[in-house]
Design an enzyme around this catalytic site. Sequence first.
Site, PDB file in Angstrom:
ATOM      1  N   ASN A   1     -19.857 -48.356 -14.756  1.00  0.00           N
ATOM      2  CA  ASN A   1     -20.060 -48.072 -16.185  1.00  0.00           C
ATOM      3  C   ASN A   1     -19.978 -46.556 -16.376  1.00  0.00           C
ATOM      4  O   ASN A   1     -19.930 -45.811 -15.404  1.00  0.00           O
ATOM      5  CB  ASN A   1     -21.406 -48.647 -16.660  1.00  0.00           C
ATOM      6  CG  ASN A   1     -22.549 -48.083 -15.864  1.00  0.00           C
ATOM      7  OD1 ASN A   1     -22.750 -46.882 -15.830  1.00  0.00           O
ATOM      8  ND2 ASN A   1     -23.287 -48.950 -15.175  1.00  0.00           N
TER       9      ASN A   1
ATOM     10  N   PHE B   1     -35.504 -47.829 -19.179  1.00  0.00           N
ATOM     11  CA  PHE B   1     -34.592 -47.505 -20.274  1.00  0.00           C
ATOM     12  C   PHE B   1     -33.966 -48.816 -20.733  1.00  0.00           C
ATOM     13  O   PHE B   1     -33.853 -49.772 -19.957  1.00  0.00           O
ATOM     14  CB  PHE B   1     -33.490 -46.559 -19.801  1.00  0.00           C
ATOM     15  CG  PHE B   1     -33.838 -45.103 -19.958  1.00  0.00           C
ATOM     16  CD1 PHE B   1     -34.800 -44.518 -19.158  1.00  0.00           C
ATOM     17  CD2 PHE B   1     -33.199 -44.315 -20.915  1.00  0.00           C
ATOM     18  CE1 PHE B   1     -35.125 -43.173 -19.301  1.00  0.00           C
ATOM     19  CE2 PHE B   1     -33.511 -42.979 -21.068  1.00  0.00           C
ATOM     20  CZ  PHE B   1     -34.468 -42.402 -20.261  1.00  0.00           C
TER      21      PHE B   1
ATOM     22  N   LYS C   1     -37.489 -56.344 -22.852  1.00  0.00           N
ATOM     23  CA  LYS C   1     -37.385 -55.767 -21.502  1.00  0.00           C
ATOM     24  C   LYS C   1     -38.724 -55.163 -21.080  1.00  0.00           C
ATOM     25  O   LYS C   1     -39.125 -55.256 -19.919  1.00  0.00           O
ATOM     26  CB  LYS C   1     -36.272 -54.712 -21.452  1.00  0.00           C
ATOM     27  CG  LYS C   1     -34.887 -55.350 -21.484  1.00  0.00           C
ATOM     28  CD  LYS C   1     -33.755 -54.346 -21.461  1.00  0.00           C
ATOM     29  CE  LYS C   1     -32.430 -55.095 -21.607  1.00  0.00           C
ATOM     30  NZ  LYS C   1     -31.273 -54.251 -21.837  1.00  0.00           N
TER      31      LYS C   1
ATOM     32  N   LYS D   1      -7.286 -53.670   0.814  1.00  0.00           N
ATOM     33  CA  LYS D   1      -6.895 -53.591  -0.596  1.00  0.00           C
ATOM     34  C   LYS D   1      -6.218 -54.899  -1.021  1.00  0.00           C
ATOM     35  O   LYS D   1      -5.337 -55.392  -0.317  1.00  0.00           O
ATOM     36  CB  LYS D   1      -5.929 -52.417  -0.769  1.00  0.00           C
ATOM     37  CG  LYS D   1      -5.466 -52.228  -2.181  1.00  0.00           C
ATOM     38  CD  LYS D   1      -4.431 -51.118  -2.259  1.00  0.00           C
ATOM     39  CE  LYS D   1      -3.797 -51.123  -3.641  1.00  0.00           C
ATOM     40  NZ  LYS D   1      -2.624 -50.284  -3.717  1.00  0.00           N
TER      41      LYS D   1
ATOM     42  N   LYS E   1     -40.332 -56.939 -17.885  1.00  0.00           N
ATOM     43  CA  LYS E   1     -40.327 -56.201 -16.617  1.00  0.00           C
ATOM     44  C   LYS E   1     -41.684 -55.546 -16.329  1.00  0.00           C
ATOM     45  O   LYS E   1     -41.809 -54.773 -15.383  1.00  0.00           O
ATOM     46  CB  LYS E   1     -39.212 -55.141 -16.634  1.00  0.00           C
ATOM     47  CG  LYS E   1     -37.805 -55.750 -16.818  1.00  0.00           C
ATOM     48  CD  LYS E   1     -36.684 -54.755 -16.591  1.00  0.00           C
ATOM     49  CE  LYS E   1     -35.343 -55.372 -16.993  1.00  0.00           C
ATOM     50  NZ  LYS E   1     -34.186 -54.774 -16.338  1.00  0.00           N
TER      51      LYS E   1
ATOM     52  N   ASP F   1     -25.159 -54.954 -13.386  1.00  0.00           N
ATOM     53  CA  ASP F   1     -25.914 -56.209 -13.287  1.00  0.00           C
ATOM     54  C   ASP F   1     -25.279 -57.239 -12.347  1.00  0.00           C
ATOM     55  O   ASP F   1     -25.982 -58.041 -11.755  1.00  0.00           O
ATOM     56  CB  ASP F   1     -26.068 -56.823 -14.685  1.00  0.00           C
ATOM     57  CG  ASP F   1     -27.110 -56.082 -15.505  1.00  0.00           C
ATOM     58  OD1 ASP F   1     -28.167 -55.737 -14.936  1.00  0.00           O
ATOM     59  OD2 ASP F   1     -26.874 -55.822 -16.699  1.00  0.00           O
TER      60      ASP F   1
HETATM   61  O1  PMT Z   1     -26.286 -41.242 -17.491  1.00  0.00           O
HETATM   62  P1  PMT Z   1     -25.940 -40.811 -18.902  1.00  0.00           P
HETATM   63  O2  PMT Z   1     -24.463 -40.665 -19.120  1.00  0.00           O
HETATM   64  O3  PMT Z   1     -26.738 -39.594 -19.323  1.00  0.00           O
HETATM   65  O4  PMT Z   1     -26.361 -42.015 -19.884  1.00  0.00           O
HETATM   66  C1  PMT Z   1     -27.698 -42.302 -20.086  1.00  0.00           C
HETATM   67  C2  PMT Z   1     -27.933 -43.813 -20.080  1.00  0.00           C
HETATM   68  C3  PMT Z   1     -27.238 -44.451 -21.285  1.00  0.00           C
HETATM   69  C4  PMT Z   1     -27.391 -44.458 -18.802  1.00  0.00           C
HETATM   70  C5  PMT Z   1     -29.496 -44.010 -20.170  1.00  0.00           C
HETATM   71  O5  PMT Z   1     -29.975 -43.405 -21.348  1.00  0.00           O
HETATM   72  C6  PMT Z   1     -29.863 -45.474 -20.140  1.00  0.00           C
HETATM   73  O6  PMT Z   1     -29.918 -46.166 -21.151  1.00  0.00           O
HETATM   74  N1  PMT Z   1     -30.129 -46.013 -18.903  1.00  0.00           N
HETATM   75  C7  PMT Z   1     -30.395 -47.441 -18.671  1.00  0.00           C
HETATM   76  C8  PMT Z   1     -29.104 -48.197 -18.647  1.00  0.00           C
HETATM   77  C9  PMT Z   1     -29.307 -49.665 -18.351  1.00  0.00           C
HETATM   78  O7  PMT Z   1     -28.915 -50.114 -17.318  1.00  0.00           O
HETATM   79  O8  PMT Z   1     -29.992 -50.308 -19.251  1.00  0.00           O
HETATM   80  P2  PMT Z   1     -30.338 -51.899 -19.175  1.00  0.00           P
HETATM   81  O9  PMT Z   1     -30.852 -52.188 -20.522  1.00  0.00           O
HETATM   82  O10 PMT Z   1     -29.166 -52.652 -18.658  1.00  0.00           O
HETATM   83  O11 PMT Z   1     -31.490 -51.982 -18.081  1.00  0.00           O
HETATM   84  C10 PMT Z   1     -32.867 -51.925 -18.408  1.00  0.00           C
HETATM   85  C11 PMT Z   1     -33.633 -51.193 -17.331  1.00  0.00           C
HETATM   86  O12 PMT Z   1     -33.619 -51.966 -16.122  1.00  0.00           O
HETATM   87  C12 PMT Z   1     -33.110 -49.828 -16.964  1.00  0.00           C
HETATM   88  O13 PMT Z   1     -34.199 -48.967 -16.774  1.00  0.00           O
HETATM   89  C13 PMT Z   1     -32.340 -50.068 -15.675  1.00  0.00           C
HETATM   90  O14 PMT Z   1     -32.371 -48.907 -14.827  1.00  0.00           O
HETATM   91  C14 PMT Z   1     -33.123 -51.201 -15.049  1.00  0.00           C
HETATM   92  N2  PMT Z   1     -32.283 -52.108 -14.236  1.00  0.00           N
HETATM   93  C15 PMT Z   1     -31.275 -52.821 -14.801  1.00  0.00           C
HETATM   94  C16 PMT Z   1     -30.548 -53.709 -14.036  1.00  0.00           C
HETATM   95  C17 PMT Z   1     -30.856 -53.846 -12.677  1.00  0.00           C
HETATM   96  N3  PMT Z   1     -30.175 -54.677 -11.899  1.00  0.00           N
HETATM   97  N4  PMT Z   1     -31.851 -53.137 -12.141  1.00  0.00           N
HETATM   98  C18 PMT Z   1     -32.578 -52.280 -12.898  1.00  0.00           C
HETATM   99  O15 PMT Z   1     -33.492 -51.620 -12.382  1.00  0.00           O
END
Ligand code: PMT
Length: 398
Positions: free
Chosen positions: A207, A320, A334, A286, A338, A276
């Site tokens: 991403n 986040f 979330k 490859k 979580k 995810d």
């Molecule tokens: O890195 P930048 O370019 O500065 O951009 C910032 C950002 C957009 C990446 C940041 O502000 C942000 O939103 N980060 C979280 C992105 C994300 O994966 O969001 P989510 O809603 O999919 O996940 C929710 C939370 O679970 C997040 O804290 C994530 O780190 C965590 N997660 C998600 C999936 C996973 N398999 N394991 C996790 O720990």
Amino acid sequence: MAKTVIVGITGSIAAYKAAEVVRGLSKQGMEVHVMMTEGACKFITPLTLETLSGNPVAVDMFSEYQREKVPHIAYAKQADLVIIVPATAATIGRLATGIADDMIGATVLATRAPVLLAPAMNSQMYNHPLVQNNLQRLEEIGYEVITPALGELACGDVGDGRLADVSHILEQVIGKLGGQNDFQGKNILVTAGPTREFIDPIRFISNPSSGKMGYALAQAAADRGANVVLISGPTGEKPPTKGKVVRVTTAAEMLQEVMKYFPKMDIVIKAAAVVDYRPQSRAVQKIKKGDGQIQLSLEKNPDILKLLGSRKGEKILVGFAAETQDLVKNAREKLTGKNLDLIVANDVGQAGAGFSTDTNIAHVLHRDGRVVEFPLGTKTQLAHLILDEVLSIAGAEV
Ligand code: PMT
């Protein structure tokens, strides 16, 4: 007690912007002393800086002896921070080789305070390997470089090398000296950047996360006294000036490193954009292009944050949420799903917010139902506001 900043101004057309930096620092209640090269005096007068800083300006090292016994040592000792703004290629070269025959060179060499450099010059000069090597050399010994901006330069060229925005420079100085040591002794783990999930040796799912948000958090926490461990996916961001950086590529690696450091942490902030789903298998060679379609089977990656939530104990957990619709509702799900204390929700479809930008816009949701809105601001500003919210958690004892 007011912090003392020593500002060194060198001979660039951007010297006039140093006046705004001096004014901004004085307005913050800082004690500002200015030293200028002869070249700087061709662009802006010492009288301007004297008026703005409220202190005499040092230009000639030897005439300063009337005022101070050994002026560069006096400045070096008083300094809580030294900033060279603008820093020309010549000054950068002189500092990188330890030349100390003027006020700036001698003061920088004599001080043990943090040194910041805000370069400004034509982009051909800025990108010249000699200048880049000199900057790298200075960074290696702990000086911090405030990356110049892209844009139109005084010579009419367009490129990088333009002095960073004054507001950004002020933010860096204030961030370093904010006087806040409110996270002193706390262990904070921050995750940043994307993960990569490989399909074959050269192709992956990922991403656009740049790591900027997580790196800003790590720097802000370190500036406020925390012991920071930053676990980072692949990014081009410069590591924070303090703390440990652990580099990972895949979600599985991130999980492993996070779990390794988790037991010793007081606070965990997960800004990383963890992918995810990962390919069920990774081709050893490859994958060759054929005529038809190919099917990719994906399996779920572990949810690292959810796992931490299930083992939270007394730790503070901040997640986040990157959303494109129903921002607050999805973020709330979330937060509870979580088992978090806080979640920072950003609408990644909004201009100026989310992935790869220098700015962000966020709603911070608390477990107790409070929602705090933060309008457009730099990721550094948001990082400090998030840390303030962490501090505000009742009974957090951080
Ligand atoms: O890195 P930048 O370019 O500065 O951009 C910032 C950002 C957009 C990446 C940041 O502000 C942000 O939103 N980060 C979280 C992105 C994300 O994966 O969001 P989510 O809603 O999919 O996940 C929710 C939370 O679970 C997040 O804290 C994530 O780190 C965590 N997660 C998600 C999936 C996973 N398999 N394991 C996790 O720990």
